[in-house]
Design a protein around this motif. Structure first.
Motif, PDB file in Angstrom:
ATOM      1  N   ARG A 159      14.174   0.617  20.462  1.00 29.18           N
ATOM      2  CA  ARG A 159      13.957   2.172  19.257  1.00 29.18           C
ATOM      3  C   ARG A 159      14.117   1.140  18.112  1.00 29.18           C
ATOM      4  NH1 ARG A 159      16.227   6.060  20.751  1.00 29.18           N
ATOM      5  NH2 ARG A 159      17.996   5.690  19.406  1.00 29.18           N
ATOM      6  N   ASN A 160      15.066   0.777  17.676  1.00 32.93           N
ATOM      7  CA  ASN A 160      14.669   0.164  16.030  1.00 32.93           C
ATOM      8  C   ASN A 160      13.934  -1.310  16.078  1.00 32.93           C
ATOM      9  OD1 ASN A 160      16.245   2.264  15.211  1.00 32.93           O
ATOM     10  ND2 ASN A 160      18.381   1.425  15.772  1.00 32.93           N
ATOM     11  N   GLN A 161      13.081  -1.491  17.075  1.00 28.66           N
ATOM     12  CA  GLN A 161      12.914  -2.876  16.220  1.00 28.66           C
ATOM     13  C   GLN A 161      11.613  -2.756  16.785  1.00 28.66           C
ATOM     14  OE1 GLN A 161      13.108  -5.672  20.341  1.00 28.66           O
ATOM     15  NE2 GLN A 161      12.275  -7.802  18.483  1.00 28.66           N
ATOM     16  N   HIS A 162      11.105  -1.500  17.231  1.00 28.28           N
ATOM     17  CA  HIS A 162       9.991  -1.017  17.676  1.00 28.28           C
ATOM     18  C   HIS A 162       9.109  -0.366  16.283  1.00 28.28           C
ATOM     19  CE1 HIS A 162       6.069   0.640  19.031  1.00 28.28           C
ATOM     20  NE2 HIS A 162       6.647   2.514  18.818  1.00 28.28           N
ATOM     21  N   LEU A 163      10.178   0.112  15.838  1.00 28.49           N
ATOM     22  CA  LEU A 163       9.914   0.768  14.581  1.00 28.49           C
ATOM     23  C   LEU A 163       9.867  -0.221  13.611  1.00 28.49           C
ATOM     24  CD1 LEU A 163      10.342   3.099  11.766  1.00 28.49           C
ATOM     25  CD2 LEU A 163      12.257   2.874  12.481  1.00 28.49           C
ATOM     26  N   CYS A 164      10.507  -1.506  13.773  1.00 24.38           N
ATOM     27  CA  CYS A 164      10.116  -2.431  12.591  1.00 24.38           C
ATOM     28  C   CYS A 164       9.442  -2.850  13.075  1.00 24.38           C
ATOM     29  CB  CYS A 164      11.808  -3.571  12.625  1.00 24.38           C
ATOM     30  SG  CYS A 164      11.683  -4.386  11.524  1.00 24.38           S
ATOM     31  N   GLU A 165       9.073  -3.510  14.024  1.00 24.86           N
ATOM     32  CA  GLU A 165       7.451  -3.755  14.470  1.00 24.86           C
ATOM     33  C   GLU A 165       6.533  -3.534  13.695  1.00 24.86           C
ATOM     34  OE1 GLU A 165       7.356  -4.897  18.102  1.00 24.86           O
ATOM     35  OE2 GLU A 165       9.196  -6.635  18.323  1.00 24.86           O
ATOM     36  N   GLY A 166       6.784  -1.974  14.109  1.00 30.50           N
ATOM     37  CA  GLY A 166       5.574  -1.280  13.624  1.00 30.50           C
ATOM     38  C   GLY A 166       5.396  -1.337  11.972  1.00 30.50           C
ATOM     39  N   LEU A 167       6.838  -1.304  11.357  1.00 33.50           N
ATOM     40  CA  LEU A 167       5.848  -1.639   9.269  1.00 33.50           C
ATOM     41  C   LEU A 167       6.068  -2.629   9.201  1.00 33.50           C
ATOM     42  CD1 LEU A 167       9.828  -0.013   8.401  1.00 33.50           C
ATOM     43  CD2 LEU A 167       8.007   0.606   8.216  1.00 33.50           C
ATOM     44  N   ALA A 168       6.549  -3.900   9.970  1.00 28.67           N
ATOM     45  CA  ALA A 168       5.544  -4.812   9.979  1.00 28.67           C
ATOM     46  C   ALA A 168       4.318  -4.867   9.999  1.00 28.67           C
ATOM     47  CB  ALA A 168       6.291  -5.648  10.241  1.00 28.67           C
ATOM     48  N   ASP A 169       3.713  -4.364  10.790  1.00 30.35           N
ATOM     49  CA  ASP A 169       2.016  -4.449  11.335  1.00 30.35           C
ATOM     50  C   ASP A 169       2.277  -3.317   9.927  1.00 30.35           C
ATOM     51  OD1 ASP A 169       2.566  -5.625  13.129  1.00 30.35           O
ATOM     52  OD2 ASP A 169       2.433  -4.244  14.762  1.00 30.35           O
ATOM     53  N   SER A 170       2.257  -1.892   9.570  1.00 32.35           N
ATOM     54  CA  SER A 170       1.469  -0.957   8.604  1.00 32.35           C
ATOM     55  C   SER A 170       1.577  -1.887   6.970  1.00 32.35           C
ATOM     56  CB  SER A 170       2.011  -0.071   8.541  1.00 32.35           C
ATOM     57  OG  SER A 170       3.586   0.168   8.544  1.00 32.35           O
ATOM     58  N   CYS A 171       3.163  -2.353   6.328  1.00 31.37           N
ATOM     59  CA  CYS A 171       3.020  -2.494   5.462  1.00 31.37           C
ATOM     60  C   CYS A 171       1.709  -3.897   4.834  1.00 31.37           C
ATOM     61  CB  CYS A 171       4.917  -3.296   5.066  1.00 31.37           C
ATOM     62  SG  CYS A 171       5.363  -0.919   4.910  1.00 31.37           S
ATOM     63  N   SER A 211       0.994  -1.855   0.086  1.00 33.20           N
ATOM     64  CA  SER A 211      -0.494   0.304   0.121  1.00 33.20           C
ATOM     65  C   SER A 211       0.888   0.952  -0.200  1.00 33.20           C
ATOM     66  CB  SER A 211      -0.835  -0.069   1.125  1.00 33.20           C
ATOM     67  OG  SER A 211      -1.303   0.895   1.478  1.00 33.20           O
ATOM     68  N   ARG A 212       0.443   2.345  -0.377  1.00 31.82           N
ATOM     69  CA  ARG A 212       0.524   3.238  -1.008  1.00 31.82           C
ATOM     70  C   ARG A 212       1.254   3.840   0.723  1.00 31.82           C
ATOM     71  NH1 ARG A 212      -0.992   7.402  -5.958  1.00 31.82           N
ATOM     72  NH2 ARG A 212      -0.164   6.189  -7.792  1.00 31.82           N
ATOM     73  N   THR A 213       0.310   3.534   1.553  1.00 30.14           N
ATOM     74  CA  THR A 213       0.131   4.427   3.388  1.00 30.14           C
ATOM     75  C   THR A 213       1.964   3.548   3.868  1.00 30.14           C
ATOM     76  OG1 THR A 213      -1.313   2.457   3.550  1.00 30.14           O
ATOM     77  CG2 THR A 213      -2.137   4.467   3.499  1.00 30.14           C
ATOM     78  N   CYS A 214       2.347   2.444   3.038  1.00 26.91           N
ATOM     79  CA  CYS A 214       3.383   2.013   3.743  1.00 26.91           C
ATOM     80  C   CYS A 214       4.753   2.890   3.580  1.00 26.91           C
ATOM     81  CB  CYS A 214       3.753   0.206   3.175  1.00 26.91           C
ATOM     82  SG  CYS A 214       5.126  -0.964   3.605  1.00 26.91           S
ATOM     83  N   LYS A 215       4.973   2.774   4.762  1.00 26.66           N
ATOM     84  CA  LYS A 215       6.788   3.619   4.568  1.00 26.66           C
ATOM     85  C   LYS A 215       7.332   3.450   3.722  1.00 26.66           C
ATOM     86  CE  LYS A 215       6.413   6.554   9.265  1.00 26.66           C
ATOM     87  NZ  LYS A 215       7.153   6.304  10.045  1.00 26.66           N
ATOM     88  N   LEU A 216       7.510   2.333   3.268  1.00 24.62           N
ATOM     89  CA  LEU A 216       8.309   1.494   2.076  1.00 24.62           C
ATOM     90  C   LEU A 216       7.946   1.062   0.748  1.00 24.62           C
ATOM     91  CD1 LEU A 216       9.240  -2.254   4.236  1.00 24.62           C
ATOM     92  CD2 LEU A 216      10.141  -0.080   4.130  1.00 24.62           C
TER      93      LEU A 216
END
Length: 271
Positions: free
Chosen positions: A168-180, A76-81
């Motif tokens: 902090r990086n793990q939290h960011l990473c898990e957030g990417l997994a959830d949103s993407c 999705s375009r909402t995904c930061k990746l």
């Protein structure tokens, strides 16, 4: 002596001119740059690292997208990746590598001998093409994607792990997994969600047990035509060398048979 003086003066001017030319290679003529900035205005202040954005893009393409394409999943375009969230994507797509040490700007066709000088050219001449109205920067996800490993040309030195930064990086990473890759979107998204956690997130610890990119990169399958051509080539080579071997063996055997034949002696005519 007069000629020697003139020769020395000529060589000095030539060396100075060559030094100035090599020094100016890769960046813009100051007068032309000032003219463009006068017409377009000063470049906007961009708080987004081009180098880290490049590293993030490369990691996404090598360690994530092959698996996403295998699942036929649309990010999705909402995904930061997503590519639309890369501020420099349009400029990167307008880079043309003409030769090993020659790059061309896709906007104005100017050429450079190094990629970094083309980046400076974009910053000086084509900064007006950057859409900075939206807050988007692929470098923002570098902490989750381990960009430092990609940017280091040599193996990084062992440094003391910072538990707060790792968390902090793990939290960011898990957030990417959830949103993407929302698990509720179906089996493909669920599998990619699990893959993303194993590939990128599990290594954000200070234990050192889990390494980044543990799932590796998917190797491209060889095309069927390539396999067929390879098999036929090997078969032809086998037949060719078999023929050469049999032919040389037959010639050798024929030579031995000729040696065994006793020569016929002619009878002498009576005198």
């Amino acid at each position: 002596m007069k000629w020697l003086g003139l020769l020395y003066l000529f060589l000095s001017v030539s060396l100075q001119f060559g030094g100035v030319s090599s020094k100016n290679q890769g960046h813009e003529d100051s007068a032309a740059t000032r003219t463009i900035r006068k017409e377009l205005g000063d470049p906007p202040e961009v708080h987004c690292s081009r180098e880290r954005s490049k590293a993030a893009w490369k990691i996404i393409q090598e360690y994530l997208m092959p698996f996403v394409e295998k699942e036929r999943y649309q990010i999705s375009r909402t995904c930061k990746l997503h590519p639309d969230n890369d501020l420099y994507r349009d400029q990167e797509e307008h880079k043309i590598q003409v030769d090993l040490n020659e790059w061309q700007c896709g906007y104005c066709k100017k050429r450079f001998y190094d990629d970094k000088f083309l980046d400076k050219h974009f910053d000086n001449r084509h900064y007006n093409l950057l859409n900075v109205s939206h807050t988007r920067c692929l470098a923002d996800v570098c902490g989750a994607l381990h960009c430092d490993l990609e940017m280091d040309s040599v193996p990084p030195k062992k440094t003391k792990c910072n538990p707060a930064a790792a968390a902090r990086n793990q939290h960011l990473c898990e957030g990417l997994a959830d949103s993407c890759f929302p698990v509720k979107q179906g089996p493909a998204a669920s599998r990619l969600h699990e893959f993303f956690l194993r590939q990128f997130c599990d290594s954000h610890t200070c234990t050192g047990r889990q390494k980044p990119f543990s799932r590796g990169r998917r190797k491209k399958r060889a095309s069927i035509s390539y396999l067929v051509i390879s098999i036929l080539t090997l078969a032809l080579l086998f037949l060719f060398y078999s023929y050469i071997y049999m032919y040389s063996r037959g010639v050798k055997r024929g030579t031995q048979e000729l040696k065994r034949v006793t020569p016929i002696r002619r009878k002498k005519k009576p005198s």
